[in-house]
Design a protein around this motif. Structure first.
Motif, PDB file in Angstrom:
ATOM      1  N   GLY A  49      49.073  33.000  36.133  1.00  0.00           N
ATOM      2  CA  GLY A  49      50.100  32.778  37.126  1.00  0.00           C
ATOM      3  C   GLY A  49      50.946  31.576  36.733  1.00  0.00           C
ATOM      4  N   GLN A  50      51.914  31.248  37.574  1.00  0.00           N
ATOM      5  CA  GLN A  50      52.826  30.147  37.259  1.00  0.00           C
ATOM      6  C   GLN A  50      52.306  28.806  37.752  1.00  0.00           C
ATOM      7  OE1 GLN A  50      56.638  31.478  38.796  1.00  0.00           O
ATOM      8  NE2 GLN A  50      57.178  32.304  36.804  1.00  0.00           N
ATOM      9  N   GLY A  51      51.299  28.817  38.596  1.00  0.00           N
ATOM     10  CA  GLY A  51      50.675  27.580  39.029  1.00  0.00           C
ATOM     11  C   GLY A  51      51.135  27.117  40.396  1.00  0.00           C
TER      12      GLY A  51
ATOM     13  N   ALA B  80      47.812  36.438  44.446  1.00  0.00           N
ATOM     14  CA  ALA B  80      48.085  37.861  44.645  1.00  0.00           C
ATOM     15  C   ALA B  80      48.437  38.491  43.309  1.00  0.00           C
ATOM     16  CB  ALA B  80      49.221  38.043  45.631  1.00  0.00           C
ATOM     17  N   ALA B  81      47.811  39.616  43.047  1.00  0.00           N
ATOM     18  CA  ALA B  81      48.022  40.302  41.776  1.00  0.00           C
ATOM     19  C   ALA B  81      48.746  41.622  41.985  1.00  0.00           C
ATOM     20  CB  ALA B  81      46.695  40.549  41.092  1.00  0.00           C
ATOM     21  N   SER B  82      49.540  41.972  41.025  1.00  0.00           N
ATOM     22  CA  SER B  82      50.205  43.278  41.029  1.00  0.00           C
ATOM     23  C   SER B  82      50.172  43.828  39.611  1.00  0.00           C
ATOM     24  CB  SER B  82      51.643  43.171  41.529  1.00  0.00           C
ATOM     25  OG  SER B  82      52.393  42.295  40.708  1.00  0.00           O
ATOM     26  N   GLY B  83      50.403  45.120  39.507  1.00  0.00           N
ATOM     27  CA  GLY B  83      50.322  45.748  38.201  1.00  0.00           C
ATOM     28  C   GLY B  83      49.087  46.611  38.125  1.00  0.00           C
ATOM     29  N   ARG B  84      48.276  46.381  37.139  1.00  0.00           N
ATOM     30  CA  ARG B  84      47.080  47.184  36.965  1.00  0.00           C
ATOM     31  C   ARG B  84      46.057  46.909  38.048  1.00  0.00           C
ATOM     32  NH1 ARG B  84      45.857  47.116  30.442  1.00  0.00           N
ATOM     33  NH2 ARG B  84      47.732  48.273  29.812  1.00  0.00           N
ATOM     34  N   THR B  85      45.119  47.819  38.233  1.00  0.00           N
ATOM     35  CA  THR B  85      44.092  47.671  39.243  1.00  0.00           C
ATOM     36  C   THR B  85      43.317  46.390  39.012  1.00  0.00           C
ATOM     37  OG1 THR B  85      43.907  50.068  39.364  1.00  0.00           O
ATOM     38  CG2 THR B  85      42.128  48.761  40.323  1.00  0.00           C
ATOM     39  N   LEU B  86      43.279  45.554  40.026  1.00  0.00           N
ATOM     40  CA  LEU B  86      42.697  44.229  39.878  1.00  0.00           C
ATOM     41  C   LEU B  86      41.204  44.290  39.611  1.00  0.00           C
ATOM     42  CD1 LEU B  86      43.483  41.249  40.016  1.00  0.00           C
ATOM     43  CD2 LEU B  86      42.803  41.275  42.410  1.00  0.00           C
ATOM     44  N   ASP B  87      40.517  45.315  40.142  1.00  0.00           N
ATOM     45  CA  ASP B  87      39.069  45.318  40.021  1.00  0.00           C
ATOM     46  C   ASP B  87      38.583  45.577  38.602  1.00  0.00           C
ATOM     47  OD1 ASP B  87      38.565  48.585  41.620  1.00  0.00           O
ATOM     48  OD2 ASP B  87      39.680  47.981  39.848  1.00  0.00           O
TER      49      ASP B  87
ATOM     50  N   VAL C  73      49.614  42.583  34.207  1.00  0.00           N
ATOM     51  CA  VAL C  73      49.197  42.056  35.502  1.00  0.00           C
ATOM     52  C   VAL C  73      50.082  40.865  35.822  1.00  0.00           C
ATOM     53  CG1 VAL C  73      47.350  40.965  36.812  1.00  0.00           C
ATOM     54  CG2 VAL C  73      46.818  42.817  35.218  1.00  0.00           C
ATOM     55  N   GLN C  74      50.637  40.849  37.011  1.00  0.00           N
ATOM     56  CA  GLN C  74      51.418  39.702  37.471  1.00  0.00           C
ATOM     57  C   GLN C  74      50.611  38.965  38.526  1.00  0.00           C
ATOM     58  OE1 GLN C  74      53.029  42.994  37.564  1.00  0.00           O
ATOM     59  NE2 GLN C  74      53.425  42.535  35.420  1.00  0.00           N
ATOM     60  N   LEU C  75      50.556  37.654  38.391  1.00  0.00           N
ATOM     61  CA  LEU C  75      49.759  36.809  39.285  1.00  0.00           C
ATOM     62  C   LEU C  75      50.670  35.777  39.942  1.00  0.00           C
ATOM     63  CD1 LEU C  75      46.808  36.168  36.814  1.00  0.00           C
ATOM     64  CD2 LEU C  75      46.855  37.840  38.671  1.00  0.00           C
ATOM     65  N   VAL C  76      50.549  35.631  41.259  1.00  0.00           N
ATOM     66  CA  VAL C  76      51.353  34.662  41.997  1.00  0.00           C
ATOM     67  C   VAL C  76      50.446  33.845  42.905  1.00  0.00           C
ATOM     68  CG1 VAL C  76      53.243  34.313  43.601  1.00  0.00           C
ATOM     69  CG2 VAL C  76      53.356  36.191  41.947  1.00  0.00           C
ATOM     70  N   GLU C  77      50.390  32.541  42.640  1.00  0.00           N
ATOM     71  CA  GLU C  77      49.547  31.644  43.428  1.00  0.00           C
ATOM     72  C   GLU C  77      50.297  31.116  44.647  1.00  0.00           C
ATOM     73  OE1 GLU C  77      48.766  30.600  38.994  1.00  0.00           O
ATOM     74  OE2 GLU C  77      50.479  31.047  40.290  1.00  0.00           O
ATOM     75  N   SER C  78      49.528  30.741  45.656  1.00  0.00           N
ATOM     76  CA  SER C  78      50.073  30.072  46.836  1.00  0.00           C
ATOM     77  C   SER C  78      48.969  29.237  47.468  1.00  0.00           C
ATOM     78  CB  SER C  78      50.615  31.086  47.846  1.00  0.00           C
ATOM     79  OG  SER C  78      49.571  31.935  48.303  1.00  0.00           O
TER      80      SER C  78
ATOM     81  N   ALA D 108      43.520  36.069  34.832  1.00  0.00           N
ATOM     82  CA  ALA D 108      42.836  37.363  34.821  1.00  0.00           C
ATOM     83  C   ALA D 108      42.583  37.786  33.384  1.00  0.00           C
ATOM     84  CB  ALA D 108      43.671  38.421  35.541  1.00  0.00           C
ATOM     85  N   ASP D 109      41.366  38.243  33.137  1.00  0.00           N
ATOM     86  CA  ASP D 109      41.015  38.720  31.805  1.00  0.00           C
ATOM     87  C   ASP D 109      39.932  39.772  31.938  1.00  0.00           C
ATOM     88  OD1 ASP D 109      41.458  37.452  28.760  1.00  0.00           O
ATOM     89  OD2 ASP D 109      39.653  38.684  29.014  1.00  0.00           O
ATOM     90  N   TYR D 110      39.938  40.713  31.022  1.00  0.00           N
ATOM     91  CA  TYR D 110      38.936  41.778  31.071  1.00  0.00           C
ATOM     92  C   TYR D 110      37.534  41.244  30.816  1.00  0.00           C
ATOM     93  CZ  TYR D 110      36.894  46.377  30.391  1.00  0.00           C
ATOM     94  OH  TYR D 110      36.118  47.495  30.507  1.00  0.00           O
TER      95      TYR D 110
END
Length: 124
Positions: free
Chosen positions: A115-117, A23-30, A2-7, A98-100
């Motif tokens: 994310g990178q913060g 914003a998340a990308s990669g595996r299904t966020l839900d 999962v990639q996370l990008v804050e803004s 993000a964590d299961y």
């Protein structure tokens, strides 16, 4: 993965508001619980808020209860942190996570993905 990008970070006066987005990308966020942490200069990273995968249960550190609201939009693969009545002590770099398992964040102060913060600065 999962990639996370804050803004949404920035400079705001005390009493003001900001909304952070992640914003998340990669595996299904839900399939993941989502959260926000922050780290102020010279301090350890601390848990701020988290939201569960399915029913949207929310958890907050005491210092932000009543001022911050976490929400998620799985269709947009995005998690938000609405921050109102900001105080100078809220100044920190804010990290999306993000964590299961949500207790990994709420009780163990850890997360599988980060994310990178984004910097939030509250002036007095």
């Amino acid at each position: 993965q999962v990639q996370l990008v804050e803004s949404g970070g920035g400079l705001v006066q005390a009493g003001g508001s900001l909304r952070l987005s992640c914003a998340a990308s990669g595996r299904t966020l839900d399939t993941y619980a989502l959260g926000w942490f922050r780290q102020a200069p010279g301090k350890e990273r601390e848990f701020v808020a988290a939201i569960s995968r399915n029913v949207g249960l929310t958890y907050y550190v005491d210092s932000v209860k009543g001022r911050f609201t976490i929400s998620r939009d799985n269709a947009k693969s995005t998690v938000y942190l609405q921050m109102n009545s900001l105080k100078p002590e809220d100044t920190a770099v804010y990290y999306c996570a993000a964590d299961y398992i949500i207790s990994t964040m709420t009780k163990r102060q850890r997360s599988e993905y980060w994310g990178q913060g984004t910097q939030v600065t509250v002036s007095s």
